[in-house]
Design a protein around this motif. Structure first.
Motif, PDB file in Angstrom:
ATOM      1  N   ASP A 127     117.783  42.325 -45.764  1.00 15.80           N
ATOM      2  CA  ASP A 127     117.847  43.778 -45.933  1.00 15.80           C
ATOM      3  C   ASP A 127     119.086  44.359 -45.249  1.00 15.80           C
ATOM      4  O   ASP A 127     119.820  45.150 -45.834  1.00 15.80           O
ATOM      5  CB  ASP A 127     116.579  44.434 -45.351  1.00 15.80           C
ATOM      6  CG  ASP A 127     115.382  44.263 -46.278  1.00 15.80           C
ATOM      7  OD1 ASP A 127     115.608  43.956 -47.467  1.00 15.80           O
ATOM      8  OD2 ASP A 127     114.235  44.408 -45.812  1.00 15.80           O
ATOM      9  N   GLU A 128     119.285  43.941 -44.009  1.00 13.81           N
ATOM     10  CA  GLU A 128     120.472  44.401 -43.270  1.00 13.81           C
ATOM     11  C   GLU A 128     121.776  43.987 -43.953  1.00 13.81           C
ATOM     12  O   GLU A 128     122.690  44.777 -44.120  1.00 13.81           O
ATOM     13  CB  GLU A 128     120.485  43.756 -41.878  1.00 13.81           C
ATOM     14  CG  GLU A 128     119.806  44.514 -40.757  1.00 13.81           C
ATOM     15  CD  GLU A 128     119.885  43.690 -39.471  1.00 13.81           C
ATOM     16  OE1 GLU A 128     118.874  43.015 -39.172  1.00 13.81           O
ATOM     17  OE2 GLU A 128     120.947  43.686 -38.813  1.00 13.81           O
ATOM     18  N   LEU A 182     126.433  44.976 -49.822  1.00 15.09           N
ATOM     19  CA  LEU A 182     126.238  45.369 -51.226  1.00 15.09           C
ATOM     20  C   LEU A 182     125.920  46.849 -51.384  1.00 15.09           C
ATOM     21  O   LEU A 182     125.369  47.263 -52.404  1.00 15.09           O
ATOM     22  CB  LEU A 182     125.083  44.569 -51.850  1.00 15.09           C
ATOM     23  CG  LEU A 182     125.133  43.048 -51.775  1.00 15.09           C
ATOM     24  CD1 LEU A 182     123.864  42.460 -52.364  1.00 15.09           C
ATOM     25  CD2 LEU A 182     126.339  42.516 -52.526  1.00 15.09           C
ATOM     26  N   GLN A 183     126.226  47.639 -50.392  1.00 10.97           N
ATOM     27  CA  GLN A 183     125.946  49.079 -50.472  1.00 10.97           C
ATOM     28  C   GLN A 183     124.505  49.345 -50.932  1.00 10.97           C
ATOM     29  O   GLN A 183     124.254  50.162 -51.814  1.00 10.97           O
ATOM     30  CB  GLN A 183     126.935  49.780 -51.415  1.00 10.97           C
ATOM     31  CG  GLN A 183     128.347  49.891 -50.871  1.00 10.97           C
ATOM     32  CD  GLN A 183     129.138  48.603 -51.066  1.00 10.97           C
ATOM     33  OE1 GLN A 183     129.079  47.999 -52.119  1.00 10.97           O
ATOM     34  NE2 GLN A 183     129.854  48.179 -50.033  1.00 10.97           N
TER      35      GLN A 183
END
Lengths: 369, 369
Positions: B301-302, B308-309
């Motif tokens: 997630d981070e 990947l914006q």
């Protein structure tokens, strides 16, 4: 303990297999190390692994075999890696093989005929062989398989082991895989699998000696093609397409030569995985990249002399040999990639031709609409 | 000319196929360009290619569709590349598809259900579809194939086109390949092949919709595994081995889900070639490499947010979905690589586990000696 029990180790010892590794280069040394780690653990094998060393005198004045036995390292071909104390280097070929029933051949292919002649009639009658030798010759009437040479000269059966096996990476115990190809006897193939298999070197077997052995040779032609794509900076799509077409031609060529070759062999480590490794790294790819970067203006002979200290590129030789087979059998049109690699190598076509042939292969189907 | 001859173009025109491309992102624009170059040449197609554009207002204040029609370039998603003057951008979905009998779907997969609903009952009765959409969902009871959604919602047959297709490389006209998967009608498949095929984009067809479509999704799970190997710097042997095991699991998983899936599909561009491309480049590989380099201490997630914006990685989602199927059906032990990728993604296992599972898979066979 009763006398029955005290006899047990004696009988057991008699039935144990003894392994000799014929060859002690980079891959031979790693093979000896893998095998030696297993013979220590597996009760059906004698601990000791004999490794025949083509004797050399080192700059120190010492003999290579003596240094290997003192230091437990092949200081010349695999420095920094302990082989296992149960590896015994032996400079005497006949002596190295005489007691062994499992013979592992791993020398440059051009030495194989001579080695077989020297040990003819001097090996055990129950001996079995496996060949790790890559780069057999593909003669006009078909390939001259190393496993066939061994079988015929020594009168014993011979399996092969091939795969995505960069010796130094295996020596570092990074995970990799290999494929044993066997002809008929699944039990013998399994014995070889157990001798080589470790947690980081995963071996499986397929009943397809020719398919496995041909993979080990033909992949070098595809690596030349992949190197051209790299040199032309055509990107990953194109490289993947060329590798796929190459794999397809490897499969088709092998099946035309030997009807026994199986499609699934090309999904094994010896097939797609070795092809990937060879097309990502490897000197065939690297020299072909340099060739394409120079627009084909410098010959492979020149580049080999400069980049490989005069060694010959297997892929260029094999491409030539395969081209002769294709011409001789009238198969040229079915193998546009193999044919084009050779034409580029001999500078009859420019490097960019590696992707151009596709236009021709589709002309018929497009014309039909 | 006689009246008979002057009527000919009218009848011919009536029988010609009309193409609409539904979607105008990076890959949609390249697909429109490829198709438009062929409709100009092939007498059985109308020249014009309608491309549905999800309308956006550009920073200049102009509408994207208007700019595409003025400049003949998709300035937002494929800048610098001329699409062909016969590509007509159309922001009205229903209008874009109404006259066309060949519908090319190439949008993000999450929009597909909505798009099908909007054009239900508004398309030609003789329409045929092809899906270029990657990344279908794999639900607990099996995958929800995009081609099936299209077929069911619109009541028309649907082929798929997948392959080693990095859009920008195809836009540069570098050589690549693709595979059309079809269900029954070989003739329709050939029509799609001719519509897409160019000298630099070599298309072939296989009768295996599910196999081809599953390749396009499952490869992303393998790319995550390959990225872990890159991050751990384990070398080309290991990477090739992991890619090969991944390909084997893709094949086995697809065949278990659909008995119609063919082995040979995995030798096509959609199989081994797309896998190679995706494991060499691609964002799944890249993010997984970063994940492994951080030793799994930073979550996907981070990393996604950073790299990947905020877009989600397809491979991580698919690994989760596949894991659910494996649990639900009791197949976990047969798919150690797929299962391990998910366990690493959710940080239940360290990245190095990607190669460790192999130890377990071989325990049985080793124990038997």
């Amino acid at each position: 303990m009763s006398s029955v029990f005290s006899m047990a180790p004696f009988f057991e010892s008699e039935n144990k297999s003894r392994v000799a590794v014929i060859g002690s280069g980079n891959w031979g040394s790693v093979a000896a190390k893998l095998i030696a780690s297993n013979t220590l653990k597996l009760p059906s094998f004698h601990d000791e692994v004999r490794m025949w060393v083509f004797e050399e005198t080192l700059p120190s004045g010492k003999k290579l075999s003596a240094v290997i036995n003192q230091t437990n390292e092949n200081v010349k071909y695999l420095p920094g890696i302990k082989l296992g104390k149960n590896v015994v280097a032996d400079p005497d070929l006949e002596h190295a093989v005489t007691d062994s029933n499992m013979l592992v051949f791993v020398t440059p292919h051009q030495f194989m005929e001579g080695i077989c002649k020297r040990i003819q009639g001097k090996i055990r009658k129950d001996a079995q062989a496996i060949s790790l030798v890559k780069g057999m010759e593909v003669k006009r009437d078909g390939p001259s398989m190393i496993s066939t040479i061994i079988s015929q000269k020594l009168g014993i059966s011979c399996c092969v082991l091939m795969g995505a096996n960069i010796a130094n990476e295996i020596a570092q115990e990074n995970f990799s895989e290999a494929t044993v190809g066997y002809r008929e006897n699944k039990e013998i193939a399994e014995k070889w699998v157990h001798l080589f298999n470790t947690p980081f070197f995963s071996v499986s077997s397929v009943q397809d000696v020719e398919g496995v052995e041909l993979c080990g040779t033909l992949k070098n032609v595809v690596a030349i093609a992949a190197g051209f794509v790299d040199g032309l900076e055509m990107g990953n799509n194109t490289k993947a397409a060329i590798m796929r077409i190459g794999l397809r031609e490897m499969k088709a060529f092998s099946k035309l030569l030997f009807s026994s070759v199986k499609d699934n062999t090309f999904f094994e480590s010896c097939g797609v995985a070795d092809l990937i490794t060879t097309c990502l790294g490897g000197r065939n790819r690297k020299c072909a990249e340099a060739f394409a970067k120079h627009g084909g203006k410098r010959s492979f002979d020149e580049l080999e002399a400069e980049m490989l200290q005069g060694q010959k590129l297997q892929g260029v030789l094999t491409a030539k040999e395969v081209h002769e087979v294709l011409c001789h059998r009238g198969w040229l049109e079915s193998f546009p990639l193999f044919a084009t690699v050779h034409e580029i190598c001999i500078r009859r076509l420019p490097p960019a031709a590696i992707v151009k042939y596709s236009e021709h292969t589709h002309q018929h189907s497009r014309a039909s609409l």
